[in-house]
Design a protein around this motif. Structure first.
Motif, PDB file in Angstrom:
ATOM      1  N   ILE A  76       0.865  -1.173   0.000  1.00  0.00           N
ATOM      2  CA  ILE A  76       0.000   0.000   0.000  1.00  0.00           C
ATOM      3  C   ILE A  76       0.906   1.229   0.000  1.00  0.00           C
ATOM      4  O   ILE A  76       1.813   1.337   0.833  1.00  0.00           O
ATOM      5  CB  ILE A  76      -0.908   0.054   1.251  1.00  0.00           C
ATOM      6  N   THR A  77       0.668   2.145  -0.928  1.00  0.00           N
ATOM      7  CA  THR A  77       1.399   3.408  -0.997  1.00  0.00           C
ATOM      8  C   THR A  77       0.435   4.506  -0.573  1.00  0.00           C
ATOM      9  O   THR A  77      -0.629   4.662  -1.180  1.00  0.00           O
ATOM     10  CB  THR A  77       1.892   3.675  -2.436  1.00  0.00           C
ATOM     11  N   GLU A  78       0.788   5.247   0.477  1.00  0.00           N
ATOM     12  CA  GLU A  78      -0.088   6.296   1.005  1.00  0.00           C
ATOM     13  C   GLU A  78       0.646   7.628   1.061  1.00  0.00           C
ATOM     14  O   GLU A  78       1.821   7.678   1.420  1.00  0.00           O
ATOM     15  CB  GLU A  78      -0.537   5.961   2.430  1.00  0.00           C
ATOM     16  N   LEU A  79      -0.092   8.702   0.755  1.00  0.00           N
ATOM     17  CA  LEU A  79       0.401  10.065   0.962  1.00  0.00           C
ATOM     18  C   LEU A  79      -0.734  10.869   1.575  1.00  0.00           C
ATOM     19  O   LEU A  79      -1.851  10.887   1.051  1.00  0.00           O
ATOM     20  CB  LEU A  79       0.847  10.705  -0.357  1.00  0.00           C
ATOM     21  N   TRP A  80      -0.440  11.522   2.686  1.00  0.00           N
ATOM     22  CA  TRP A  80      -1.424  12.289   3.439  1.00  0.00           C
ATOM     23  C   TRP A  80      -0.956  13.726   3.593  1.00  0.00           C
ATOM     24  O   TRP A  80       0.233  14.005   3.584  1.00  0.00           O
ATOM     25  CB  TRP A  80      -1.622  11.666   4.826  1.00  0.00           C
ATOM     26  N   ARG A  81      -1.908  14.621   3.776  1.00  0.00           N
ATOM     27  CA  ARG A  81      -1.599  16.044   4.007  1.00  0.00           C
ATOM     28  C   ARG A  81      -0.629  16.189   5.164  1.00  0.00           C
ATOM     29  O   ARG A  81       0.312  16.965   5.121  1.00  0.00           O
ATOM     30  CB  ARG A  81      -2.891  16.808   4.276  1.00  0.00           C
ATOM     31  N   ASP A  82      -0.854  15.393   6.224  1.00  0.00           N
ATOM     32  CA  ASP A  82       0.009  15.393   7.402  1.00  0.00           C
ATOM     33  C   ASP A  82      -0.292  14.149   8.234  1.00  0.00           C
ATOM     34  O   ASP A  82      -1.235  13.412   7.940  1.00  0.00           O
ATOM     35  CB  ASP A  82      -0.146  16.684   8.226  1.00  0.00           C
ATOM     36  N   ALA A  83       0.516  13.915   9.255  1.00  0.00           N
ATOM     37  CA  ALA A  83       0.343  12.726  10.098  1.00  0.00           C
ATOM     38  C   ALA A  83      -0.996  12.744  10.824  1.00  0.00           C
ATOM     39  O   ALA A  83      -1.598  11.690  11.059  1.00  0.00           O
ATOM     40  CB  ALA A  83       1.492  12.622  11.096  1.00  0.00           C
ATOM     41  N   GLU A  84      -1.483  13.937  11.147  1.00  0.00           N
ATOM     42  CA  GLU A  84      -2.765  14.046  11.851  1.00  0.00           C
ATOM     43  C   GLU A  84      -3.928  13.570  10.972  1.00  0.00           C
ATOM     44  O   GLU A  84      -4.862  12.930  11.466  1.00  0.00           O
ATOM     45  CB  GLU A  84      -2.997  15.488  12.317  1.00  0.00           C
ATOM     46  N   ALA A  85      -3.869  13.871   9.671  1.00  0.00           N
ATOM     47  CA  ALA A  85      -4.919  13.413   8.749  1.00  0.00           C
ATOM     48  C   ALA A  85      -4.917  11.888   8.663  1.00  0.00           C
ATOM     49  O   ALA A  85      -5.971  11.250   8.637  1.00  0.00           O
ATOM     50  CB  ALA A  85      -4.732  14.034   7.367  1.00  0.00           C
ATOM     51  N   HIS A  86      -3.734  11.303   8.646  1.00  0.00           N
ATOM     52  CA  HIS A  86      -3.637   9.840   8.624  1.00  0.00           C
ATOM     53  C   HIS A  86      -4.225   9.258   9.911  1.00  0.00           C
ATOM     54  O   HIS A  86      -5.019   8.318   9.879  1.00  0.00           O
ATOM     55  CB  HIS A  86      -2.190   9.394   8.457  1.00  0.00           C
ATOM     56  N   ALA A  87      -3.837   9.820  11.053  1.00  0.00           N
ATOM     57  CA  ALA A  87      -4.344   9.336  12.340  1.00  0.00           C
ATOM     58  C   ALA A  87      -5.862   9.466  12.418  1.00  0.00           C
ATOM     59  O   ALA A  87      -6.545   8.563  12.912  1.00  0.00           O
ATOM     60  CB  ALA A  87      -3.678  10.092  13.485  1.00  0.00           C
ATOM     61  N   ALA A  88      -6.399  10.567  11.902  1.00  0.00           N
ATOM     62  CA  ALA A  88      -7.852  10.772  11.918  1.00  0.00           C
ATOM     63  C   ALA A  88      -8.564   9.717  11.083  1.00  0.00           C
ATOM     64  O   ALA A  88      -9.659   9.267  11.436  1.00  0.00           O
ATOM     65  CB  ALA A  88      -8.192  12.175  11.422  1.00  0.00           C
ATOM     66  N   SER A  89      -7.954   9.303   9.973  1.00  0.00           N
ATOM     67  CA  SER A  89      -8.586   8.289   9.126  1.00  0.00           C
ATOM     68  C   SER A  89      -8.767   6.977   9.878  1.00  0.00           C
ATOM     69  O   SER A  89      -9.730   6.249   9.644  1.00  0.00           O
ATOM     70  CB  SER A  89      -7.766   8.052   7.852  1.00  0.00           C
ATOM     71  N   LEU A  90      -7.860   6.699  10.796  1.00  0.00           N
ATOM     72  CA  LEU A  90      -7.935   5.457  11.554  1.00  0.00           C
ATOM     73  C   LEU A  90      -8.995   5.491  12.647  1.00  0.00           C
ATOM     74  O   LEU A  90      -9.224   4.480  13.317  1.00  0.00           O
ATOM     75  CB  LEU A  90      -6.555   5.128  12.151  1.00  0.00           C
ATOM     76  N   GLN A  91      -9.648   6.627  12.819  1.00  0.00           N
ATOM     77  CA  GLN A  91     -10.761   6.747  13.754  1.00  0.00           C
ATOM     78  C   GLN A  91     -12.118   6.655  13.048  1.00  0.00           C
ATOM     79  O   GLN A  91     -13.154   6.558  13.698  1.00  0.00           O
ATOM     80  CB  GLN A  91     -10.677   8.080  14.513  1.00  0.00           C
ATOM     81  N   ASN A  92     -12.099   6.683  11.718  1.00  0.00           N
ATOM     82  CA  ASN A  92     -13.318   6.626  10.920  1.00  0.00           C
ATOM     83  C   ASN A  92     -13.943   5.235  11.035  1.00  0.00           C
ATOM     84  O   ASN A  92     -13.261   4.222  10.836  1.00  0.00           O
ATOM     85  CB  ASN A  92     -12.971   6.954   9.459  1.00  0.00           C
ATOM     86  N   GLU A  93     -15.246   5.169  11.330  1.00  0.00           N
ATOM     87  CA  GLU A  93     -15.896   3.874  11.559  1.00  0.00           C
ATOM     88  C   GLU A  93     -15.890   2.984  10.314  1.00  0.00           C
ATOM     89  O   GLU A  93     -15.774   1.760  10.423  1.00  0.00           O
ATOM     90  CB  GLU A  93     -17.309   4.040  12.107  1.00  0.00           C
ATOM     91  N   ASN A  94     -15.993   3.563   9.127  1.00  0.00           N
ATOM     92  CA  ASN A  94     -15.939   2.751   7.904  1.00  0.00           C
ATOM     93  C   ASN A  94     -14.550   2.166   7.689  1.00  0.00           C
ATOM     94  O   ASN A  94     -14.404   1.015   7.277  1.00  0.00           O
ATOM     95  CB  ASN A  94     -16.356   3.575   6.683  1.00  0.00           C
TER      96      ASN A  94
END
Length: 100
Positions: free
Chosen positions: A54-72
């Motif tokens: 998996i290759t990922e690029l995020w605006r910042d580390a906080e955006a990545h961390a927030a995605s891991l809180q998403n219920e979906n």
């Protein structure tokens, strides 16, 4: 530059790579509209029939961390767990280049 990148090596149980890829593609579809996700690519190894990258690029580390809180996203992670024999996350800090 505050961008956050990650390569994730997922090792599927033997014979489960295609099922894992399909579930990861579902995740990619959900991330298409997620705030802060700039790139999310599912790759398969040319040399190992059980490996997905998996290759990922995020605006910042906080955006990545927030995605891991998403219920979906959490539901898809749970759906993937039985297919995965191992994982190796590689966290990176991009410093420049084409596409950044």
């Amino acid at each position: 530059m505050n961008k956050f990148a990650m390569y994730g090596k997922l090792i599927a149980h033997p014979g489960q790579r295609d099922a894992l890829v399909q579930t990861m593609l579902e995740a990619a579809d959900q991330l298409d509209s997620m705030e802060g996700c700039e790139l999310y690519i599912i790759n398969v190894s040319e040399n190992d029939p059980d490996v997905v990258w998996i290759t990922e690029l995020w605006r910042d580390a906080e955006a990545h961390a927030a995605s891991l809180q998403n219920e979906n996203v959490l539901a898809l992670i749970q759906k993937c767990r039985p297919l995965i024999a191992g994982a190796e996350p590689i966290k990176l800090r991009p410093v420049g280049g084409k596409g950044i």
